[in-house]
Design a protein around this motif. Sequence first.
Motif, short mmCIF file in Angstrom:
data_model
loop_
_atom_site.label_atom_id
_atom_site.label_comp_id
_atom_site.label_asym_id
_atom_site.label_seq_id
_atom_site.Cartn_x
_atom_site.Cartn_y
_atom_site.Cartn_z
N LYS A 59 0.83 -1.22 0.00
CA LYS A 59 0.00 0.00 0.00
C LYS A 59 0.86 1.26 0.00
O LYS A 59 0.39 2.33 -0.41
N GLU A 60 2.10 1.15 0.46
CA GLU A 60 2.97 2.32 0.50
C GLU A 60 3.61 2.61 -0.86
O GLU A 60 4.19 3.69 -1.05
N HIS A 61 3.48 1.70 -1.79
CA HIS A 61 4.21 1.82 -3.06
C HIS A 61 3.33 1.77 -4.30
O HIS A 61 3.75 2.26 -5.35
N LEU A 62 2.16 1.16 -4.21
CA LEU A 62 1.35 0.92 -5.39
C LEU A 62 -0.05 1.51 -5.23
O LEU A 62 -0.56 1.60 -4.11
N PRO A 63 -0.70 1.89 -6.34
CA PRO A 63 -2.07 2.38 -6.25
C PRO A 63 -3.02 1.29 -5.77
O PRO A 63 -2.82 0.10 -6.07
N SER A 64 -4.05 1.70 -5.06
CA SER A 64 -4.96 0.74 -4.43
C SER A 64 -5.65 -0.14 -5.45
O SER A 64 -5.98 -1.30 -5.16
N ARG A 65 -5.86 0.35 -6.68
CA ARG A 65 -6.56 -0.45 -7.69
C ARG A 65 -5.78 -1.70 -8.06
O ARG A 65 -6.37 -2.69 -8.52
N LEU A 66 -4.45 -1.69 -7.88
CA LEU A 66 -3.64 -2.84 -8.25
C LEU A 66 -3.66 -3.94 -7.20
O LEU A 66 -3.40 -5.10 -7.51
N LEU A 67 -3.95 -3.59 -5.97
CA LEU A 67 -3.80 -4.56 -4.89
C LEU A 67 -4.75 -5.75 -5.01
O LEU A 67 -4.33 -6.90 -4.79
N PRO A 68 -6.03 -5.56 -5.36
CA PRO A 68 -6.91 -6.73 -5.44
C PRO A 68 -6.58 -7.67 -6.60
O PRO A 68 -7.05 -8.81 -6.61
N GLN A 69 -5.79 -7.22 -7.57
CA GLN A 69 -5.56 -8.04 -8.76
C GLN A 69 -4.16 -8.64 -8.81
O GLN A 69 -3.81 -9.27 -9.81
N THR A 70 -3.37 -8.47 -7.74
CA THR A 70 -1.98 -8.92 -7.81
C THR A 70 -1.60 -9.82 -6.64
O THR A 70 -2.02 -9.62 -5.50
N ASP A 71 -0.76 -10.79 -6.94
CA ASP A 71 -0.13 -11.63 -5.94
C ASP A 71 1.04 -10.88 -5.31
O ASP A 71 1.55 -9.89 -5.86
N ARG A 72 1.53 -11.38 -4.20
CA ARG A 72 2.66 -10.74 -3.53
C ARG A 72 3.88 -10.66 -4.45
O ARG A 72 4.57 -9.65 -4.48
N MET A 73 4.13 -11.70 -5.23
CA MET A 73 5.31 -11.66 -6.10
C MET A 73 5.19 -10.54 -7.12
O MET A 73 6.18 -9.88 -7.45
N THR A 74 4.00 -10.29 -7.64
CA THR A 74 3.81 -9.25 -8.63
C THR A 74 3.96 -7.87 -8.00
O THR A 74 4.54 -6.96 -8.60
N ARG A 75 3.46 -7.72 -6.81
CA ARG A 75 3.63 -6.43 -6.11
C ARG A 75 5.10 -6.13 -5.88
O ARG A 75 5.57 -5.01 -6.11
N LEU A 76 5.84 -7.14 -5.43
CA LEU A 76 7.28 -6.96 -5.23
C LEU A 76 7.96 -6.64 -6.56
O LEU A 76 8.85 -5.78 -6.63
N ALA A 77 7.56 -7.33 -7.63
CA ALA A 77 8.19 -7.11 -8.93
C ALA A 77 7.90 -5.72 -9.47
O ALA A 77 8.78 -5.06 -10.04
N LEU A 78 6.67 -5.24 -9.30
CA LEU A 78 6.33 -3.90 -9.76
C LEU A 78 7.15 -2.84 -9.04
O LEU A 78 7.66 -1.90 -9.65
N VAL A 79 7.27 -2.99 -7.73
CA VAL A 79 8.01 -2.00 -6.95
C VAL A 79 9.50 -2.08 -7.25
O VAL A 79 10.18 -1.06 -7.42
N ALA A 80 10.04 -3.30 -7.35
CA ALA A 80 11.46 -3.44 -7.69
C ALA A 80 11.75 -2.87 -9.07
O ALA A 80 12.82 -2.29 -9.30
N THR A 81 10.81 -3.01 -10.00
CA THR A 81 10.98 -2.40 -11.32
C THR A 81 10.99 -0.88 -11.23
O THR A 81 11.80 -0.21 -11.89
N ASP A 82 10.09 -0.32 -10.43
CA ASP A 82 10.11 1.13 -10.22
C ASP A 82 11.47 1.59 -9.72
O ASP A 82 12.02 2.59 -10.19
N TRP A 83 12.02 0.85 -8.76
CA TRP A 83 13.33 1.20 -8.20
C TRP A 83 14.43 1.07 -9.25
O TRP A 83 15.33 1.91 -9.33
#
Length: 406
Positions: A59-83
């Motif tokens: 929730k600190e890194h991604l828009p709320s709309r993405l959270l219901p549609q993503t697994d933990r691995m995808t959330r980590l991957a999206l944030v690591a890609t941003d970095w």
Amino acid sequence: MTTSVVITGLGVAAPNGLGKEDFWEATREGRSGIGPLTRFDGSGYPAKLAGEVPGFDAKEHLPSRLLPQTDRMTRLALVATDWALADAGIKPQEAEGFEMGVVTASSSGGFEFGQNELRKLWSKGSQHVSAYQSFAWFYAVNSGQISIRNGMKGPSGVLVSDQAGGLDAVAHARRQIRKGTGMIVSGSIDASVCPWGWVAQLASGRLSTVEDPARAYLPFDPRAAGHVAGEGGAMLILEQADKARRRGARIYGEVAGYGATFDPKPGSGAEPGLRKAIELALADAGTAPGDVDVVFADAAAVPELDRAEADAINTVFGPRAVPVTAPKTMTGRLYSGAAPLDLATALLAMESGLIPPSTNTEPDPALGLDLVTGDARPARVNTALVLARGHGGFNSAVLLRTAPTG
């Protein structure tokens, strides 16, 4: 002339550090991220330790709309890609979409998301299953979500070869850049620390059941009894070297060589394929064995596999002729995320002039390896070889070296 492909950005999510800086500080100091399972109750399972990524709140890194549609691995991957993009100084919204691609690896897909939705199916009925189940579990979902989030319309794909997949993905990204794509996001994040994923990993018979974190994962050690599983990995930004230099990018290193092989049929008596993969990577890079400054080992911590890896290294380089390290002893083996994390570690070692240690393990002298243990070893690192093997016979090797100038 062959196009030189370089790495200009790193995004890391690892059990011993969230973000490149925290990870590298912990790794060079030998701090481990392995501990008791916390993401689910592991008391009923024979393996009770894991490398879990700490302090990550999507929730600190991604828009709320993405959270219901993503697994933990995808959330980590999206944030690591941003970095990684920020580290490379790239703003995707200012770039041409067809000049950017995504090539990742995956071993498990979104296991935790899939498990939760199947639980709803069995306990409540199909009307309670999320529509996002149709893709959130899928092996290619990280490539898809990264490309959508960043408007990347160039060549994309996913490689599935277990622990070797992360190196295969980077090699495929290099191949696409040599065909003309300007920039590709590559690497892998895996995260299947959930009951369904845990049972799948236990089925390999290679997970350590030792409950002391300091004794559970000991590659090349006479006490080796399997590995500790974990989550995380690294995302990397690959670019054409000339374009990276023209825009004044910081260049960590060049992806200079790659080799991949498949092991012969079990019981055939034929030699495993790792040695050949190493030789192919060296030949691809035009590099002699004596020019390699460090080898980042696959480090299975299964006695027969450790012997096979040591034999391959010794055959190519000679006994104790090159420093070998396995910093994944601080994170566990991260499925397809392990090798990209080793690539990131190797690049940071090249930048810092420091080979990180293999922790806890006391290498068997009979294996003939110069394994870096205890403290990090100061060294000039211009060339690093990263090895990875996937369950079922996959072998991959990538050679990194200091980027060419001019």
